[in-house]
Design a protein around this motif. Structure first.
Motif, PDB file in Angstrom:
ATOM      1  N   GLY A   1      23.630 -12.261  24.434  1.00 45.70           N
ATOM      2  CA  GLY A   1      24.129 -11.381  25.479  1.00 45.70           C
ATOM      3  C   GLY A   1      23.030 -10.641  26.214  1.00 45.70           C
ATOM      4  N   SER A   2      23.445  -9.755  27.128  1.00 47.12           N
ATOM      5  CA  SER A   2      22.502  -9.014  27.974  1.00 47.12           C
ATOM      6  C   SER A   2      22.839  -7.536  28.001  1.00 47.12           C
ATOM      7  N   LEU A   3      21.815  -6.746  28.215  1.00 44.56           N
ATOM      8  CA  LEU A   3      21.956  -5.311  28.451  1.00 44.56           C
ATOM      9  C   LEU A   3      20.907  -4.889  29.465  1.00 44.56           C
ATOM     10  N   ARG A   4      21.187  -3.807  30.195  1.00 44.76           N
ATOM     11  CA  ARG A   4      20.177  -3.221  31.067  1.00 44.76           C
ATOM     12  C   ARG A   4      19.981  -1.765  30.680  1.00 44.76           C
ATOM     13  N   LEU A   5      18.768  -1.430  30.304  1.00 49.84           N
ATOM     14  CA  LEU A   5      18.426  -0.059  29.971  1.00 49.84           C
ATOM     15  C   LEU A   5      17.885   0.650  31.212  1.00 49.84           C
ATOM     16  N   SER A   6      18.149   1.952  31.285  1.00 51.40           N
ATOM     17  CA  SER A   6      17.635   2.775  32.375  1.00 51.40           C
ATOM     18  C   SER A   6      16.866   3.951  31.799  1.00 51.40           C
ATOM     19  N   CYS A   7      15.850   4.384  32.523  1.00 49.19           N
ATOM     20  CA  CYS A   7      15.065   5.550  32.135  1.00 49.19           C
ATOM     21  C   CYS A   7      14.890   6.396  33.386  1.00 49.19           C
ATOM     22  N   ALA A   8      15.624   7.490  33.468  1.00 53.61           N
ATOM     23  CA  ALA A   8      15.603   8.348  34.644  1.00 53.61           C
ATOM     24  C   ALA A   8      14.618   9.495  34.448  1.00 53.61           C
ATOM     25  N   ALA A   9      13.752   9.704  35.434  1.00 52.07           N
ATOM     26  CA  ALA A   9      12.785  10.790  35.383  1.00 52.07           C
ATOM     27  C   ALA A   9      13.284  11.962  36.204  1.00 52.07           C
ATOM     28  N   SER A  10      13.121  13.153  35.673  1.00 58.42           N
ATOM     29  CA  SER A  10      13.532  14.355  36.391  1.00 58.42           C
ATOM     30  C   SER A  10      12.494  15.449  36.205  1.00 58.42           C
ATOM     31  N   GLY A  11      12.601  16.485  36.979  1.00 55.69           N
ATOM     32  CA  GLY A  11      11.645  17.582  36.899  1.00 55.69           C
ATOM     33  C   GLY A  11      10.843  17.673  38.183  1.00 55.69           C
ATOM     34  N   ARG A  12       9.583  18.100  38.066  1.00 57.08           N
ATOM     35  CA  ARG A  12       8.730  18.217  39.240  1.00 57.08           C
ATOM     36  C   ARG A  12       8.446  16.842  39.838  1.00 57.08           C
ATOM     37  N   THR A  13       7.864  16.793  41.003  1.00 59.12           N
ATOM     38  CA  THR A  13       7.571  15.521  41.657  1.00 59.12           C
ATOM     39  C   THR A  13       6.936  14.565  40.661  1.00 59.12           C
ATOM     40  N   PHE A  14       7.530  13.448  40.528  1.00 59.34           N
ATOM     41  CA  PHE A  14       7.151  12.527  39.467  1.00 59.34           C
ATOM     42  C   PHE A  14       6.236  11.444  39.989  1.00 59.34           C
ATOM     43  N   SER A  15       5.062  11.363  39.417  1.00 58.70           N
ATOM     44  CA  SER A  15       4.127  10.310  39.782  1.00 58.70           C
ATOM     45  C   SER A  15       3.423   9.864  38.517  1.00 58.70           C
ATOM     46  N   ALA A  16       3.667   8.641  38.126  1.00 61.59           N
ATOM     47  CA  ALA A  16       3.092   8.129  36.899  1.00 61.59           C
ATOM     48  C   ALA A  16       2.152   6.973  37.209  1.00 61.59           C
ATOM     49  N   TYR A  17       1.098   6.859  36.439  1.00 62.53           N
ATOM     50  CA  TYR A  17       0.210   5.706  36.558  1.00 62.53           C
ATOM     51  C   TYR A  17       0.798   4.477  35.870  1.00 62.53           C
ATOM     52  N   ALA A  18       1.616   4.715  34.854  1.00 59.99           N
ATOM     53  CA  ALA A  18       2.244   3.623  34.134  1.00 59.99           C
ATOM     54  C   ALA A  18       3.485   4.127  33.426  1.00 59.99           C
ATOM     55  N   MET A  19       4.434   3.227  33.243  1.00 58.18           N
ATOM     56  CA  MET A  19       5.617   3.505  32.435  1.00 58.18           C
ATOM     57  C   MET A  19       5.890   2.286  31.576  1.00 58.18           C
ATOM     58  N   ALA A  20       6.516   2.526  30.449  1.00 52.72           N
ATOM     59  CA  ALA A  20       6.717   1.430  29.520  1.00 52.72           C
ATOM     60  C   ALA A  20       7.957   1.629  28.677  1.00 52.72           C
ATOM     61  N   TRP A  21       8.371   0.555  28.065  1.00 50.12           N
ATOM     62  CA  TRP A  21       9.411   0.559  27.042  1.00 50.12           C
ATOM     63  C   TRP A  21       8.777   0.166  25.714  1.00 50.12           C
ATOM     64  N   PHE A  22       9.103   0.927  24.700  1.00 49.90           N
ATOM     65  CA  PHE A  22       8.742   0.610  23.325  1.00 49.90           C
ATOM     66  C   PHE A  22      10.040   0.572  22.517  1.00 49.90           C
ATOM     67  N   ARG A  23       9.965   0.023  21.333  1.00 50.48           N
ATOM     68  CA  ARG A  23      11.134   0.032  20.456  1.00 50.48           C
ATOM     69  C   ARG A  23      10.701   0.282  19.022  1.00 50.48           C
ATOM     70  N   GLN A  24      11.638   0.808  18.255  1.00 51.54           N
ATOM     71  CA  GLN A  24      11.346   1.101  16.857  1.00 51.54           C
ATOM     72  C   GLN A  24      12.545   0.752  15.998  1.00 51.54           C
TER      73      GLN A  24
END
Length: 129
Positions: free
Chosen positions: A15-38
């Motif tokens: 099967g399939s799933l789609r995960l989302s990661c929403a950023a909030s707070g001050r103006t958001f600027s990232a050099y990188a974003m990632a998914w990890f699992r445990q």
């Protein structure tokens, strides 16, 4: 900056799933974003990452998910996605999103959890029949 992960659940193998990661707070600027699992009793494991350097975007995957998972972030959107297809029981874990805010990471460092400045709370993915 706060990250909020969502989209996990119970799905059958294949099967399939789609995960989302929403950023909030001050103006958001990232050099990188990632998914990890445990998974229970295991260390946090790299899944996939995106890196933005000088207008260029790169995507990187672990060998175990390459060809099945896709990381994405729409231009101007503060939400990171992970599309997961052909899920396997070994994909069962809590999935976390992280962001690198303070430094421009080299590619080889993206797989290291300690690089990331902030993390979401995690969302459970269970693959079982």
């Amino acid at each position: 900056v706060q990250l909020q992960a969502s989209g996990g659940g119970l799905v059958q193998p294949g099967g399939s799933l789609r995960l989302s990661c929403a950023a909030s707070g001050r103006t958001f600027s990232a050099y990188a974003m990632a998914w990890f699992r445990q998974a229970p009793g295991k260390e946090r494991e790299f899944v996939a990452a995106m890196r933005w350097i000088s207008g260029n975007v790169g995507t990187y995957y672990s060998d175990s998910v390459k060809g099945r998972f896709t990381i994405s972030r729409a231009r101007g959107d503060n939400t990171l996605y992970l599309q997961m297809n052909n899920l396997k029981p070994e994909d069962t874990a809590v999935y976390y999103c992280g962001a690198v805010l303070g430094v421009r990471p080299i590619v080889s460092a993206l797989r290291t959890a300690t690089l990331y400045d902030t993390w979401g709370q995690g969302t459970q993915v269970t693959v079982s029949s």
